[in-house]
Write an enzyme that holds these catalytic residues in place. Sequence first.
Site, PDB file in Angstrom:
ATOM      1  CD  GLU A  51      -3.144  -0.687   0.138  1.00 60.04           C
ATOM      2  OE1 GLU A  51      -3.166   0.426  -0.417  1.00 60.04           O
ATOM      3  OE2 GLU A  51      -3.987  -1.567  -0.104  1.00 60.04           O
ATOM      4  CG  ASP A  69      -7.227   5.033  -0.454  1.00 59.30           C
ATOM      5  OD1 ASP A  69      -8.354   5.155   0.047  1.00 59.30           O
ATOM      6  OD2 ASP A  69      -7.026   4.482  -1.550  1.00 59.30           O
TER       7      ASP A  69
END
Length: 141
Positions: A51, A69
């Site tokens: 990520e 995000d």
Amino acid sequence: MKFFIVLVAALALAAPAMGKTFTRCSLAREMYALGVPKSELPQWTCIAEHESSYRTNVVGPTNSNGSNDYGIFQINNYYWCQPSNGRFSYNECHLSCDALLTDNISNSVTCARKIKSQQGWTAWSTWKYCSGSLPSINDCF
């Protein structure tokens, strides 16, 4: 000499914005200290690697729904944290998205564990890289 002092001051002010980059082992040890079971650490470190490359200060590109995000686990601001621009959020973790960008990952870990408890590992699109056999974290301790 003045230039040197100004340069040092500028770097000191910029340092918090740079964020922290963990290693697989430093993240595993920190998460274990925050109460994450050792049995989950291979999965969490894999998610963080894919990520954010273990970086705390990452804000991802805008998603198709206009959300972003945040942080080491790339936690979405539409559902989990309140963005600083005031945009609507369900804010299920009851914190600002900026709290997910600090070197102190306790907020990120708490929120990520909440997401996992509600949605499972597949809440992360990178789970496909982490669902198989993973390296042991035993060498980290």
